[in-house]
Design an enzyme around this catalytic site. Structure first.
Site, mmCIF file in Angstrom:
data_model
loop_
_atom_site.group_PDB
_atom_site.id
_atom_site.type_symbol
_atom_site.label_atom_id
_atom_site.label_comp_id
_atom_site.label_asym_id
_atom_site.label_seq_id
_atom_site.Cartn_x
_atom_site.Cartn_y
_atom_site.Cartn_z
ATOM 1 N N VAL A 128 0.904 -1.145 0.000
ATOM 2 C CA VAL A 128 0.000 0.000 0.000
ATOM 3 C C VAL A 128 0.946 1.198 0.000
ATOM 4 O O VAL A 128 1.538 1.530 1.024
ATOM 5 C CB VAL A 128 -0.940 -0.014 1.223
ATOM 6 C CG1 VAL A 128 -1.822 1.229 1.228
ATOM 7 C CG2 VAL A 128 -1.800 -1.280 1.222
ATOM 8 N N PRO A 129 1.120 1.830 -1.164
ATOM 9 C CA PRO A 129 2.294 2.663 -1.441
ATOM 10 C C PRO A 129 2.298 4.059 -0.817
ATOM 11 O O PRO A 129 2.255 5.072 -1.517
ATOM 12 C CB PRO A 129 2.290 2.741 -2.968
ATOM 13 C CG PRO A 129 0.830 2.672 -3.315
ATOM 14 C CD PRO A 129 0.244 1.707 -2.326
ATOM 15 N N CYS A 130 2.411 4.132 0.502
ATOM 16 C CA CYS A 130 2.433 5.432 1.172
ATOM 17 C C CYS A 130 3.656 6.261 0.774
ATOM 18 O O CYS A 130 3.647 7.481 0.942
ATOM 19 C CB CYS A 130 2.318 5.273 2.678
ATOM 20 S SG CYS A 130 3.517 4.169 3.418
ATOM 21 N N HIS A 131 4.669 5.618 0.202
ATOM 22 C CA HIS A 131 5.826 6.372 -0.284
ATOM 23 C C HIS A 131 5.451 7.270 -1.461
ATOM 24 O O HIS A 131 6.191 8.196 -1.792
ATOM 25 C CB HIS A 131 6.974 5.424 -0.672
ATOM 26 C CG HIS A 131 6.641 4.469 -1.752
ATOM 27 N ND1 HIS A 131 5.935 3.290 -1.521
ATOM 28 C CD2 HIS A 131 6.894 4.493 -3.091
ATOM 29 C CE1 HIS A 131 5.792 2.649 -2.660
ATOM 30 N NE2 HIS A 131 6.354 3.360 -3.619
ATOM 31 N N ARG A 132 4.299 7.039 -2.073
ATOM 32 C CA ARG A 132 3.855 7.839 -3.220
ATOM 33 C C ARG A 132 3.083 9.090 -2.809
ATOM 34 O O ARG A 132 2.622 9.839 -3.668
ATOM 35 C CB ARG A 132 2.988 6.991 -4.147
ATOM 36 C CG ARG A 132 3.732 5.840 -4.768
ATOM 37 C CD ARG A 132 2.856 5.000 -5.663
ATOM 38 N NE ARG A 132 3.559 3.789 -6.063
ATOM 39 C CZ ARG A 132 2.963 2.664 -6.399
ATOM 40 N NH1 ARG A 132 1.638 2.582 -6.423
ATOM 41 N NH2 ARG A 132 3.683 1.606 -6.735
#
Length: 165
Positions: A128-132
């Site tokens: 779940v790409p919270c880095h984005r």
């Protein structure tokens, strides 16, 4: 990025933890046991982990752009879950979104700070790409795995240039 700790239940992948050295690992396992309400079994060769491991290896090697894993959302709820699901479904590989933009997507236009809190509590980073999620002024914002890890993930996806060193 250091070792990752992955945890799965019968429903799917439930946790991804960065920098999982022995100290972090012991702390996380105790927390997961308490939150999931059961006895944890350490089984790195478990069939439950085989596909998450395969997909994460492919992602880090640059060959996977979309995870197709079953996820167990039991470690998050309410607004945080709503935001994380929107992020997982609506922000593809190589793209970024602002905290405020993500708040608007879930119908809470004034909740950019709450989106930041949801990112900080994400039990499934990378998948779940919270880095984005970045600041509207172009700043990186925060990241539970550390800003250098966030930079590396965004570079892997082509959003930022690869570091020179």
């Amino acid at each position: 990025m250091g070792p990752l700790l992955l945890a799965a239940t019968s429903r799917g992948l439930v946790s991804v933890v960065f920098h999982a050295d022995a100290k972090v690992r012991d702390k996380v396992l105790a927390q997961l046991g308490a939150r999931l309400g059961g006895e944890l079994v350490e089984a790195p060769d478990s069939p439950r982990l085989a596909e998450p491991i395969r997909q994460l290896k492919a992602y880090f090697a640059g060959g996977l752009r979309e995870f197709t894993l079953r996820l167990d959302w039991s470690l998050t709820s309410g607004f945080n879950r709503q935001v994380l699901r929107e992020l997982a479904d609506g922000v593809p590989y190589g793209a970024v979104v602002g905290y405020g933009d993500l708040a608007r997507r879930v119908g809470q236009p004034g909740a950019a700070q709450a989106v930041g809190a949801a990112m900080g509590s994400n039990p499934l980073p990378v998948v779940v790409p919270c880095h984005r999620v970045v600041e509207s002024d172009g700043g990186l914002g925060g990241f539970g795995g550390g800003l250098e890890t966030k930079r590396q993930l965004l570079a892997l996806e082509g959003v930022l240039p690869e570091p020179l060193f």
